[in-house]
Design an enzyme around this catalytic site. Structure first.
Site, PDB file in Angstrom:
ATOM      1  N   ASP A  16      -0.399   4.863   0.967  1.00  0.00           N
ATOM      2  CA  ASP A  16      -0.716   5.809   2.040  1.00  0.00           C
ATOM      3  C   ASP A  16      -0.609   5.167   3.414  1.00  0.00           C
ATOM      4  O   ASP A  16      -1.211   4.135   3.681  1.00  0.00           O
ATOM      5  CB  ASP A  16      -2.123   6.383   1.828  1.00  0.00           C
ATOM      6  CG  ASP A  16      -2.220   7.124   0.501  1.00  0.00           C
ATOM      7  OD1 ASP A  16      -1.423   8.050   0.291  1.00  0.00           O
ATOM      8  OD2 ASP A  16      -3.077   6.761  -0.321  1.00  0.00           O
ATOM      9  N   ASP A  28       0.843  -1.187   0.000  1.00  0.00           N
ATOM     10  CA  ASP A  28       0.000   0.000   0.000  1.00  0.00           C
ATOM     11  C   ASP A  28       0.885   1.246   0.000  1.00  0.00           C
ATOM     12  O   ASP A  28       2.037   1.200   0.437  1.00  0.00           O
ATOM     13  CB  ASP A  28      -0.884  -0.030   1.253  1.00  0.00           C
ATOM     14  CG  ASP A  28      -1.784   1.176   1.376  1.00  0.00           C
ATOM     15  OD1 ASP A  28      -2.299   1.655   0.352  1.00  0.00           O
ATOM     16  OD2 ASP A  28      -1.983   1.643   2.510  1.00  0.00           O
TER      17      ASP A  28
END
EC number: 3.1.3.-
Length: 179
Positions: free
Chosen positions: A11, A9
């Site tokens: 963020d 991922d």
């Protein structure tokens, strides 16, 4: 032999999105929110009267382009890239204006990754990988491979997944399974 795949991922895993949002909210709403006050909470639940401001900040052109890189992320991802196929799986559907900025950010800070491995998606159950490193329990619970939770303020009380608390932990985790 086929290399295993790690989906990562962006963020709150590669990029310090929350730190940038908190800084902007503090400046614009004249608040003094401290990161440690967010443990176990989401920012939008702490300041419901400013939820619109948070979304406005996220939608600003350039916001995602100017995020800080999480400590040690570049060096560890580069090392992992030598042994695994690395994919960046970032949920961009909630903030469609983030696509270009996220893409440019990834090119700048992770130039050793193949841009064809950047996946902009909503739900990450579409990702075919062996591992997913993410801070979001909702993404981890629908992923079909091995889910690895990256510690973030909002998930400190979540205990359903194997946890790493920073990129040095990620390195140690993958070093331990290679032996």
């Amino acid at each position: 032999m086929t290399r295993q795949r790690i989906a990562i991922d962006m963020d709150e895993v590669l990029a310090d999105t929350l730190g940038a949002v908190v800084k902007a909210v503090n400046e614009r709403a004249d608040l003094n929110i401290k990161m440690e006050s967010l443990n176990g909470k989401k920012l939008k639940h702490m300041i419901p009267e400013h939820e619109g401001l948070v979304m406005d900040i996220l939608k600003e052109p350039g916001f995602f382009r100017n995020l800080d890189v999480m400590p040690h992320a570049q060096e560890v991802v580069k090392q992992l890239n030598e042994h695994y196929d690395i994919y960046i799986a970032t949920a961009a559907m909630d903030v469609p204006t983030s696509f270009h900025d996220k893409y440019e950010w990834l090119l700048e800070y992770f130039p050793f990754l193949d841009p064809q491995h950047f996946v902009f998606c909503g739900r990450k159950n579409i990702i075919l990988a062996d591992y997913l490193i993410d801070d979001n329990p909702k993404q981890l619970e629908i992923f079909e491979g091995k889910s690895i939770m990256f510690t973030a303020s909002h998930n400190v009380y979540e205990h359903r997944f194997e946890r790493v608390s920073g990129w040095r932990d990620v390195k140690n985790y993958f070093n331990s399974i290679e032996k």
